[in-house]
Design an enzyme around this catalytic site. Structure first.
Site, mmCIF file in Angstrom:
data_model
loop_
_atom_site.group_PDB
_atom_site.id
_atom_site.type_symbol
_atom_site.label_atom_id
_atom_site.label_comp_id
_atom_site.label_asym_id
_atom_site.label_seq_id
_atom_site.Cartn_x
_atom_site.Cartn_y
_atom_site.Cartn_z
ATOM 1 C CG HIS A 345 -1.932 1.220 1.586
ATOM 2 N ND1 HIS A 345 -1.538 2.054 2.612
ATOM 3 C CD2 HIS A 345 -2.493 1.815 0.482
ATOM 4 C CE1 HIS A 345 -2.584 2.880 2.350
ATOM 5 N NE2 HIS A 345 -3.608 2.957 1.225
ATOM 6 C CB SER A 346 0.840 4.377 0.402
ATOM 7 O OG SER A 346 1.449 5.675 0.314
ATOM 8 C CG LEU A 347 7.364 4.624 1.129
ATOM 9 C CD1 LEU A 347 7.693 5.048 -0.556
ATOM 10 C CD2 LEU A 347 8.321 5.309 2.251
#
Length: 667
Positions: A345-347
């Site tokens: 998720h995300s980074l």
């Protein structure tokens, strides 16, 4: 029943006719049945203790172990799909894959209602036995109004089988000392878990078909409720179980499938335990303290990843943690034969992408694509390895030398002038290569990427900034023939309002504008507001085209000389025929919903990053979210953990590799 007892049980003449029913009821009540215990564990939620029931499956397993091996001091029972162990003698529940405080475990039979909410709290096992013994005597002899005092000097009164109450201790003092009294608001007492309306799950399938590691993004909190990665993945797993029951029911009934296990991977805690938080605290300004603390704990993770020092710490932590979890999982599940996938998720998705692009394919017959798949820190321009770098420097004739020495981009980055000289590279080419490496070191973070001990089947990215980071790194285009060295599947999943998410497919086909695939709703249809929006758009285009046709006919009638009625009718017919031939979508913009998800007309070749299949998948926004994109932007970035559509796509793709499909295809 004896004649005397029967006479005693008969009602007095003044009693009404319904008393005979009361006699039967009382007589039936005298038959005592032992209470059925259920096992609970205590967990602190929002700074308050909550007693949570084990699943029916786990409770029966614990009860069986309790009854059969009472004297075993070392008895351990795996629960919750093997993610927790219960040390039965110590009455402790311990997490096996991540760090978590141990929880107290209790064999529960009697409960009282809490004073601050409607949650029932179990009595201690010893006092529950005392209550059960008193209840047994009372119901057998039909003697009630039993009064007990708990170890905490609280008063419990058994008025009858349906009315049992618990009083807080309110002490009164006299010459003989303090004694508890029956004052204060009474609280309800219940016997048996079936009487407290507890939400008890049935349990998880024992068979595990696939393992998915989930890596979080920035900060310690992963959703809008500031929950940890463990809590969010728990939700994700629960949603997957409900989606399996709803969409793979046929395969479950035929015992073709079990379930998918999701395990969280935490890298934030090890990073911030390096002492960097202490260093940041010394230089942080005292004003707006909460905001600055939030920034230090979350947003700075992006800067840490772009730092050569902390980037190495992060990738080492993620890789070593996934390898550790994999070994431990195999140790605890020796019969596991399924595959492994990873999700970020995300980074966290960027970290995984960088790891995957720097994995080495161990197969012996490596082709040019696999040889050149080490993107690493030097994948500028088109993604490629040493071969691409030498081609860019117009030194392709030396590729065979590097190939003989088994040099990849990481090894090239570590090369000194002496190394290149020993390889037989002349001074001129040596200078160009060293200058290229030094230039890239100044603008790009490099790291020694660890190797995973398994080959992931599929990589899922949620709300991912991969496309943006590649662009910032100077990667303008991804070669359509490029694929991750050890992972053949890649899905980029995002919410349409997610401010952190970026697409991947336009980097593979930069000259073609097309929309991402629209993820089907898990109930098998497009959301109603999107269908309405699409219908209104289509209606608007029809009205627009009809209006233009009418205006065209009117204009022709003004500019032409008077025509005979027959000629006018023919002209009007020609105009209508021309209008019908005109495509309805001629003025439709690319972002219209009708264009989303059309993979087959015409077919779009998005390269081999996902084995020739589409990569970008967009979720359908909820009706309330469509009113204000900005208001729901943050929620859009954090919505994936409870998204049935996201989970269903993952399950569909995982089980598709095993030849198992949904009960009914989603439209």
């Amino acid at each position: 029943m004896s004649a005397v007892e029967q006479q005693q049980a008969e009602p007095s003449p003044s009693s009404n006719s319904s008393s005979s029913f009361e006699v039967v009821e009382a007589d039936t009540a005298n038959n005592y049945e032992a209470v059925v215990p259920h096992w609970f564990y205590c967990k602190v939620i929002d700074s308050r203790e909550r007693w949570i029931p084990f699943s029916q499956q786990d409770s029966e397993k614990l009860e069986e172990a309790h009854n059969s091996r009472k004297d075993d001091e070392q008895l351990v029972v795996p629960t919750e799909g093997g993610r927790y162990d219960v040390h039965l003698k110590k009455r402790l529940r311990c997490a096996m894959y991540w760090e978590e405080e141990v929880s107290e475990v209790r064999r529960c039979t009697w409960f009282y209602k809490g004073d601050k909410d409607n949650k029932y709290i179990p009595y201690s096992e010893s006092f529950s036995e005392e209550l059960e013994e008193t209840y047994m005597i009372a119901i057998t002899l039909d003697e009630w109004k039993k009064r007990l005092e708990s170890p905490t000097r609280e008063i419990i009164i058994l008025h009858n089988p349906k009315l049992m109450v618990h009083y807080h201790p309110v002490t009164t003092s006299d010459d003989w000392g303090s004694t508890p009294t029956e004052q204060g608001r009474p609280r309800t007492v219940k016997r048996g878990v079936e009487n407290i309306s507890a939400d008890i799950p049935c349990g998880e399938p024992l068979q595990i078909d696939h393992l998915v590691f989930v890596v979080h993004g920035i900060g310690p909190a992963c959703d809008i409720r500031f929950r940890s990665i463990v809590q969010c993945v728990n939700d994700f797993r629960n949603v997957s179980l409900s989606m399996l029951q709803a969409h793979f029911k046929k395969a479950q009934e035929q015992q073709q499938i079990g379930r998918v296990e999701f395990l969280p991977v935490n890298w934030h805690s090890p990073l911030h335990s390096t002492g960097v938080d202490v260093d940041l605290e010394r230089i942080t300004l005292p004003s707006i303290n909460r905001l600055r603390h939030f920034i230090n704990d979350t947003i700075l993770d992006v800067f840490f990843y772009n730092s050569s020092t902390y980037c190495q710490t992060i990738v080492d932590t993620v890789a070593s943690e996934m390898n550790r979890l994999y070994r431990l999982f195999l140790q605890r599940n020796p019969d596991f034969k399924g595959g492994v996938s990873i999700a970020g998720h995300s980074l966290g998705s960027l970290i995984l992408f960088d790891l995957l692009t720097n994995q080495k394919d161990s197969s012996e017959d490596e082709d040019d694509n696999k040889e050149g798949s080490q993107m690493g820190a030097y994948g500028q321009g088109d993604i490629g390895g040493v071969k691409e770098i030498l081609k860019k420097l117009e030194l392709s004739e030396y590729y065979s030398v590097f190939e003989k020495e088994r040099m990849d981009t990481q090894a090239l980055a570590l090369c000194t002038e002496k190394d290149l000289k020993d390889m037989g590279i002349p001074l001129g080419p040596r200078t160009k290569i060293l200058h290229y490496v030094r230039t890239k070191d100044e603008t790009q973070v490099s790291a020694n990427y660890p190797q995973l001990i398994y080959k992931p089947d599929i990589f899922f990215a949620f709300g991912s900034p991969i496309g943006m980071f590649l662009t910032v790194r100077g990667v303008k285009r991804i070669d359509p023939n490029y694929s991750l060295p050890t992972c053949k599947g890649f899905f980029n999943i995002f919410h349409p309002f997610d401010p952190v998410a970026y697409r991947i497919e336009p980097m593979i086909i930069p000259d073609l504008e097309f929309e991402p695939m629209l993820l089907p709703h898990h109930k098998g249809r497009k959301r109603m507001h999107l269908e309405l929006k699409e219908g209104l758009t289509r209606m608007g285009m029809d009205l627009k085209n009809n209006l233009l046709g009418s205006l065209r006919i009117a204009w022709q009638s003004f500019t032409r000389s008077p025509l005979l009625a027959v000629e006018a009718a023919a002209t009007e017919k020609e105009a209508e025929t021309s209008l019908e031939k005109q495509p309805v979508h001629s003025d439709m913009k690319p972002e219209e919903p009708a264009a989303i998800g059309k993979e087959d007309t015409p077919p779009i070749n998005v390269g081999m990053l996902n084995g020739g299949h589409r990569i970008d998948y967009v979720l359908q926004e909820k009706p309330i979210e469509s009113f204000n994109e900005y208001l729901f932007a943050l929620q859009g970035h954090l919505c994936y953990w409870e998204s049935e559509d996201t989970v269903l796509l993952i399950l569909k793709e995982i089980y598709q590799t095993q030849g198992i499909t949904l009960d009914q295809p989603l439209q």
